[in-house]
Design a protein around this motif. Structure first.
Motif, mmCIF file in Angstrom:
data_model
loop_
_atom_site.group_PDB
_atom_site.id
_atom_site.type_symbol
_atom_site.label_atom_id
_atom_site.label_comp_id
_atom_site.label_asym_id
_atom_site.label_seq_id
_atom_site.Cartn_x
_atom_site.Cartn_y
_atom_site.Cartn_z
ATOM 1 N N ARG A 1 45.383 38.552 33.315
ATOM 2 C CA ARG A 1 44.161 38.642 33.060
ATOM 3 C C ARG A 1 43.640 38.529 33.737
ATOM 4 N NH1 ARG A 1 42.350 42.443 29.661
ATOM 5 N NH2 ARG A 1 45.231 43.285 29.535
ATOM 6 N N ILE A 2 42.405 38.710 34.372
ATOM 7 C CA ILE A 2 40.501 37.135 35.238
ATOM 8 C C ILE A 2 40.474 37.785 33.360
ATOM 9 C CG2 ILE A 2 39.842 36.891 36.230
ATOM 10 C CD1 ILE A 2 40.943 38.151 38.510
ATOM 11 N N HIS A 3 40.044 36.307 33.016
ATOM 12 C CA HIS A 3 38.888 36.253 31.914
ATOM 13 C C HIS A 3 37.448 35.460 32.288
ATOM 14 C CE1 HIS A 3 41.724 37.021 28.888
ATOM 15 N NE2 HIS A 3 42.260 36.074 29.203
ATOM 16 N N LEU A 4 36.752 36.188 32.720
ATOM 17 C CA LEU A 4 35.046 36.351 33.205
ATOM 18 C C LEU A 4 34.236 35.253 32.380
ATOM 19 C CD1 LEU A 4 34.564 39.765 35.679
ATOM 20 C CD2 LEU A 4 35.545 36.875 35.905
#
Length: 53
Positions: A50-53
């Motif tokens: 999961r990529i957290h921006l």
């Protein structure tokens, strides 16, 4: 107005035909994949980070 429809009518029909063929192809591939894995007792789960921006 009618001249515009005559000019772009064939392009619009061709565009709708392409969209319908793409949808049918996508549904066909999905159905084929579901049939292929139905009797194999395999569950496919998405993996990834999961990529957290």
């Amino acid at each position: 107005m009618i001249s515009r429809f005559k000019r772009y009518g064939m392009a619009v029909i061709f565009l709708f035909l392409v969209v319908i063929l793409m949808l049918l192809g996508t549904l066909g591939v999905k159905d084929f994949g579901d049939q292929m894995f139905k009797d194999a007792n395999i569950t496919i789960t998405p993996e990834g980070e999961r990529i957290h921006l």
